[in-house]
Design a protein around this motif. Structure first.
Motif, PDB file in Angstrom:
ATOM      1  N   UNK A  48       6.274   2.385  -9.251  1.00  0.00           N
ATOM      2  CA  UNK A  48       5.322   2.417  -9.122  1.00  0.00           C
ATOM      3  C   UNK A  48       5.251   2.148  -7.626  1.00  0.00           C
ATOM      4  N   UNK A  49       3.910   2.249  -6.750  1.00  0.00           N
ATOM      5  CA  UNK A  49       3.694   2.316  -5.509  1.00  0.00           C
ATOM      6  C   UNK A  49       3.403   1.164  -4.975  1.00  0.00           C
ATOM      7  N   UNK A  50       4.303   1.832  -3.611  1.00  0.00           N
ATOM      8  CA  UNK A  50       3.693   0.156  -3.174  1.00  0.00           C
ATOM      9  C   UNK A  50       2.510   0.111  -2.510  1.00  0.00           C
ATOM     10  N   UNK A  51       1.583  -1.054  -2.455  1.00  0.00           N
ATOM     11  CA  UNK A  51       0.221  -0.273  -2.409  1.00  0.00           C
ATOM     12  C   UNK A  51      -0.423  -1.779  -0.895  1.00  0.00           C
ATOM     13  N   UNK A  52      -1.068  -1.247   0.237  1.00  0.00           N
ATOM     14  CA  UNK A  52      -2.532  -1.783   0.980  1.00  0.00           C
ATOM     15  C   UNK A  52      -3.804  -1.213   0.950  1.00  0.00           C
ATOM     16  N   UNK A  53      -4.135  -2.138   1.571  1.00  0.00           N
ATOM     17  CA  UNK A  53      -5.401  -2.417   1.959  1.00  0.00           C
ATOM     18  C   UNK A  53      -5.877  -2.856   4.021  1.00  0.00           C
ATOM     19  N   UNK A  54      -6.466  -1.152   4.513  1.00  0.00           N
ATOM     20  CA  UNK A  54      -7.037  -0.794   5.916  1.00  0.00           C
ATOM     21  C   UNK A  54      -8.582  -1.328   6.012  1.00  0.00           C
ATOM     22  N   UNK A  56      -9.935   8.849  22.831  1.00  0.00           N
ATOM     23  CA  UNK A  56     -10.033   9.695  23.401  1.00  0.00           C
ATOM     24  C   UNK A  56     -12.036  10.153  23.404  1.00  0.00           C
ATOM     25  N   UNK A  57     -12.635   9.647  22.174  1.00  0.00           N
ATOM     26  CA  UNK A  57     -13.830   9.359  22.258  1.00  0.00           C
ATOM     27  C   UNK A  57     -14.732   8.350  23.305  1.00  0.00           C
ATOM     28  N   UNK A  58     -14.045   7.612  23.859  1.00  0.00           N
ATOM     29  CA  UNK A  58     -14.521   6.830  24.746  1.00  0.00           C
ATOM     30  C   UNK A  58     -14.699   5.181  24.404  1.00  0.00           C
ATOM     31  N   UNK A  59     -14.132   5.218  23.024  1.00  0.00           N
ATOM     32  CA  UNK A  59     -14.802   4.086  22.363  1.00  0.00           C
ATOM     33  C   UNK A  59     -12.971   3.195  22.374  1.00  0.00           C
ATOM     34  N   UNK A  60     -13.039   1.811  21.076  1.00  0.00           N
ATOM     35  CA  UNK A  60     -11.674   1.450  20.425  1.00  0.00           C
ATOM     36  C   UNK A  60     -11.928   1.606  19.529  1.00  0.00           C
ATOM     37  N   UNK A  61     -10.535   1.301  19.128  1.00  0.00           N
ATOM     38  CA  UNK A  61     -10.288   0.498  17.865  1.00  0.00           C
ATOM     39  C   UNK A  61      -9.757  -0.337  17.453  1.00  0.00           C
ATOM     40  N   UNK A  62      -9.505  -1.105  16.030  1.00  0.00           N
ATOM     41  CA  UNK A  62      -8.443  -2.238  15.779  1.00  0.00           C
ATOM     42  C   UNK A  62      -8.456  -2.108  14.551  1.00  0.00           C
ATOM     43  N   UNK A  63      -6.988  -1.890  14.244  1.00  0.00           N
ATOM     44  CA  UNK A  63      -6.842  -1.507  13.113  1.00  0.00           C
ATOM     45  C   UNK A  63      -6.025  -2.889  12.037  1.00  0.00           C
ATOM     46  N   UNK A  64      -6.123  -2.828  11.297  1.00  0.00           N
ATOM     47  CA  UNK A  64      -6.185  -4.292  10.639  1.00  0.00           C
ATOM     48  C   UNK A  64      -4.879  -3.391   9.067  1.00  0.00           C
ATOM     49  N   UNK A  65      -3.771  -3.164   9.215  1.00  0.00           N
ATOM     50  CA  UNK A  65      -3.518  -2.929   7.251  1.00  0.00           C
ATOM     51  C   UNK A  65      -2.466  -3.767   6.554  1.00  0.00           C
ATOM     52  N   UNK A  66      -2.557  -3.878   5.783  1.00  0.00           N
ATOM     53  CA  UNK A  66      -2.581  -5.410   4.828  1.00  0.00           C
ATOM     54  C   UNK A  66      -1.260  -4.350   3.444  1.00  0.00           C
ATOM     55  N   UNK A  67      -0.031  -4.254   3.556  1.00  0.00           N
ATOM     56  CA  UNK A  67       0.156  -3.574   2.325  1.00  0.00           C
ATOM     57  C   UNK A  67       0.241  -5.015   1.185  1.00  0.00           C
ATOM     58  N   UNK A  68      -0.070  -4.939   0.102  1.00  0.00           N
ATOM     59  CA  UNK A  68      -0.030  -6.984  -0.792  1.00  0.00           C
ATOM     60  C   UNK A  68       1.128  -5.603  -1.601  1.00  0.00           C
ATOM     61  N   UNK A  69       1.477  -5.093  -1.743  1.00  0.00           N
ATOM     62  CA  UNK A  69       2.644  -4.468  -3.590  1.00  0.00           C
ATOM     63  C   UNK A  69       3.506  -4.110  -2.199  1.00  0.00           C
ATOM     64  N   UNK A  70       4.848  -3.953  -2.656  1.00  0.00           N
ATOM     65  CA  UNK A  70       6.061  -3.141  -2.875  1.00  0.00           C
ATOM     66  C   UNK A  70       6.321  -2.402  -3.173  1.00  0.00           C
ATOM     67  N   UNK A  71       6.915  -1.369  -3.179  1.00  0.00           N
ATOM     68  CA  UNK A  71       7.205  -0.374  -4.335  1.00  0.00           C
ATOM     69  C   UNK A  71       8.167  -0.627  -5.416  1.00  0.00           C
ATOM     70  N   UNK A  72       7.578  -0.407  -6.667  1.00  0.00           N
ATOM     71  CA  UNK A  72       8.478  -0.711  -7.645  1.00  0.00           C
ATOM     72  C   UNK A  72       9.620   0.012  -7.595  1.00  0.00           C
ATOM     73  N   UNK A  73      10.639  -0.507  -7.470  1.00  0.00           N
ATOM     74  CA  UNK A  73      11.976   0.296  -7.266  1.00  0.00           C
ATOM     75  C   UNK A  73      13.120  -0.140  -8.308  1.00  0.00           C
ATOM     76  N   UNK A  74      13.618   0.769  -8.648  1.00  0.00           N
ATOM     77  CA  UNK A  74      14.419   0.260  -9.794  1.00  0.00           C
ATOM     78  C   UNK A  74      16.104   0.854  -9.712  1.00  0.00           C
ATOM     79  N   UNK A  75      17.010  -0.224  -9.695  1.00  0.00           N
ATOM     80  CA  UNK A  75      18.585  -0.341  -9.618  1.00  0.00           C
ATOM     81  C   UNK A  75      18.654   1.149 -10.900  1.00  0.00           C
TER      82      UNK A  75
END
Ligand SMILES: [Zn+2]
Ligand SMILES: [Zn+2]
Length: 376
Positions: free
Chosen positions: A167-173, A269-288
């Motif tokens: 299953x995927x790891x997932x996050x929001x930004x 590049x367009x003369x503005x600025x951006x602040x990024x907040x990226x939060x991973x809420x879930x890790x990928x589910x990896x079976x041994x």
């Protein structure tokens, strides 16, 4: 088990509010003769069952929380609580693990220790992390760890077990673009954050197509853009938001780095600025791989190898058992919830856990313990 399951279904509780459910679990475990620890990760419960002298230790995990959904079903065991519903089958998961605990406590035909982990708040509120922060595996160490989720559309009496990522790891930004407000007719006096946000949304499409290797699987979706209130005003700022998914920590890091680089670089590049907040809420589910092999063997002993799907498709949704599997090797198994009328998807107001799967799930856990911790 059916009576337990339907009772839990009728009394759904949201994440970290599972007081009735966890008390029901704890008192049943005590009545079976287990040592019980309440309040592990707030409303979580751990039951300890020992037999013989072997130092070997296994962990079995179920989740207990419900969802904020108004149930559409009309059967007798429908939710008694408005706006809350067991729409993901965690009522069934909890019941199957209780069933295994009752059987194993009565028979004790194994040598070692079993930790029964009843986790709160799986649906996005961080229940697994809360138990880990409470010292789950320091207090209750496990050599290997197993859990189970029902799967609609997979027939009852079938299992699906996948080695490696499952299953995927997932996050929001969130990205905040800051420009310079101006009159809509005089763009030369401002820096337009709306056009910057549009360029960022377009440029983010290159993360999956140009940065992530084609053989990997990932998603970057911009799902919201907000900016401005009037026809004749270039606003001061604009906001973008969305979700990201991937199947390895490596790709997750790559996506995080690329989203930050693109958002801040395009804005600059367009003369503005951006602040990024990226939060991973879930890790990928990896079976041994070897634990998946072991779990699949147990399933095959129960229902026959032809009813154990070994190469099910990757699941883009996320699961917080992933955080536990990052600490202890193990496997997450899918158990069939049935086709046709029972094929209703999880998180749907018409969903119900299929009680015919209860004995199979409980038997899986019980056989797994008796095999892995076989008495000499
Ligand atoms: Zn769910
Ligand atoms: Zn679930």
């Amino acid at each position: 088990m059916t009576a337990w399951r339907q009772d839990i279904h009728a009394h759904p509780e949201l994440g970290f509010q599972e007081t009735r459910t966890s008390e029901l679990v704890a008192s049943k475990l005590e009545s079976f003769g287990l040592e019980v620890h309440r309040g592990v990760g707030r409303t979580g419960v751990v039951g300890v069952l020992r037999a013989g002298r072997s130092p070997r230790k296994l962990g079995l995990r179920a989740d207990m929380d419900a969802l904020p959904i108004q149930e559409a079903n009309t059967f007798a065991h429908r939710s008694r609580h408005d706006g809350r519903m067991h729409a993901c089958g965690h009522d069934g998961h909890t019941t199957m693990l209780l069933g295994a605990a009752k059987y194993l406590a009565a028979t004790r035909a194994f040598d070692g220790t079993v930790h029964f982990i009843f986790q709160p708040a799986e649906e996005g509120l961080g229940g697994a992390q809360a138990m880990l922060a409470d010292g789950l595996f320091e207090r209750f160490p496990c050599d290997a760890l197993f859990g189970m989720h029902n799967r609609p559309s997979l027939p009852v009496g079938s299992f699906a077990v996948r080695a490696g990522p499952m299953m995927a790891g997932g996050g929001f930004f969130d990205i905040k673009v800051t420009g310079k407000g101006a009159h809509g007719a005089r763009p030369e006096t401002g820096v337009d954050p709306v056009i910057v946000a549009a360029h960022i949304a377009t440029a983010l499409q290159t993360v999956v197509s140009r940065n992530v290797a084609p053989v990997e699987t990932a998603v970057v979706s911009v799902t919201r853009i907000q900016g401005g209130d009037a026809y004749n005003v270039i606003p001061q700022s604009a906001l973008l938001g969305g979700t990201v998914r991937a199947f390895s920590r490596k790709v997750m890091d790559q996506i995080g780095e690329a989203v930050r680089r693109i958002a801040t670089g395009v804005a600059a590049g367009l003369g503005a600025s951006a602040e990024v907040d990226l939060r991973w809420g879930f890790a990928p589910t990896v079976n041994d791989a070897s634990e998946a092999e072991f779990a699949a063997r147990i399933c095959a002993e129960l229902v026959g190898a032809e009813r154990v799907e070994r190469h099910p498709p990757l699941i883009m949704a996320s699961e917080d058992f992933s955080f536990m599997l990052e600490k202890v090797p193990g496997c997450y198994v899918n158990i069939g919830n049935g086709e046709g009328e029972s094929g209703c998807e999880v998180h749907n107001p018409g969903y119900d856990f299929n009680d015919r799967a209860l004995p199979l799930g409980a038997a899986f856990f019980a056989r797994l313990v008796e095999t892995r911790l076989a008495a000499a």
